[in-house]
Design an enzyme around this catalytic site. Sequence first.
Site, PDB file in Angstrom:
ATOM      1  N   HIS A   1       0.849  -1.193   0.000  1.00  0.00           N
ATOM      2  CA  HIS A   1       0.000   0.000   0.000  1.00  0.00           C
ATOM      3  C   HIS A   1       0.882   1.239   0.000  1.00  0.00           C
ATOM      4  O   HIS A   1       1.838   1.323   0.770  1.00  0.00           O
ATOM      5  CB  HIS A   1      -0.900   0.039   1.241  1.00  0.00           C
ATOM      6  CG  HIS A   1      -1.766  -1.168   1.386  1.00  0.00           C
ATOM      7  ND1 HIS A   1      -1.271  -2.370   1.833  1.00  0.00           N
ATOM      8  CD2 HIS A   1      -3.086  -1.360   1.145  1.00  0.00           C
ATOM      9  CE1 HIS A   1      -2.252  -3.261   1.852  1.00  0.00           C
ATOM     10  NE2 HIS A   1      -3.357  -2.679   1.436  1.00  0.00           N
TER      11      HIS A   1
ATOM     12  N   LYS B   1      -1.760  -8.144  -3.785  1.00  0.00           N
ATOM     13  CA  LYS B   1      -2.580  -6.928  -3.686  1.00  0.00           C
ATOM     14  C   LYS B   1      -1.699  -5.678  -3.722  1.00  0.00           C
ATOM     15  O   LYS B   1      -0.667  -5.626  -3.054  1.00  0.00           O
ATOM     16  CB  LYS B   1      -3.395  -6.937  -2.385  1.00  0.00           C
ATOM     17  CG  LYS B   1      -4.275  -5.696  -2.229  1.00  0.00           C
ATOM     18  CD  LYS B   1      -4.929  -5.624  -0.848  1.00  0.00           C
ATOM     19  CE  LYS B   1      -5.709  -4.322  -0.697  1.00  0.00           C
ATOM     20  NZ  LYS B   1      -6.097  -4.048   0.708  1.00  0.00           N
TER      21      LYS B   1
END
Length: 259
Positions: free
Chosen positions: A147, A174
Amino acid sequence: MNISQKIVSVRGTQIGGEQPCICTPIVGASMEQILSETEEVCRKRPDIIEWRADFFKDIYDPQKVLETALAIRKIAGEIPILFTIRSEKEGGNPVPLTETEKIELFTEVCKSRLVDMIDCELLYEEELASLRQVSKEYGIRMIMSYHNFSSTPPKEELVQKMLQAESYGADIAKVAVMPASPQDLLVLFQATQEARSQLSIPLITMSMGGLGVITRLAGWMFGSAVTFAVGQNSSAPGQIPIEDLKEVLHIVQKHMFHG
């Protein structure tokens, strides 16, 4: 590559198939808030629920974490549960745990089999192998994530993060980034499409904030397997209410596939 190679099946939910999955976060601070939120969210029938345990005020107590996970499971039934402790560095809520204690908690949660998936950040590089071994042993799927709440790195760097996740043994990769311009959205879409062609595991990508909303609505067209939506309370900027997201996906898919 055959699409079936990229599908992860969790409690009958297909992650990485033709349809995007909708994941809704649970971000309550107390057990009471968490269970109330879980009941509200489950009524809206997401494909996956994510317990953001970094918001749980008793996260320092493994027994309370497991008790809460059991209570969530009883409410969620067969809806897959993703357990996440997002680090402060990657946009999470500050928690009173060392990195070692976080890994120990992930391990205990895996051993309990009360959740179906865990999300562990790529920054835990040294610990990922041992945690991957534990998660495999207990049948828990592992998302490895990156992230960036300040910017959108170049396409090549984003693709490399996803390839890195696969090389570490992730079941799903992700990436979530912050856009500063529409050009950054194109970078994310291009990275998603390129990684999709190179990886043999499903991937999840998104741009955050208001500017990134389009990636939550259309990311699946480029290869993102899961999109995150608000059930009751948001866990990241730019998340859309689940009702709105379902409606938009329905409209787009109806006209895409049926003219």
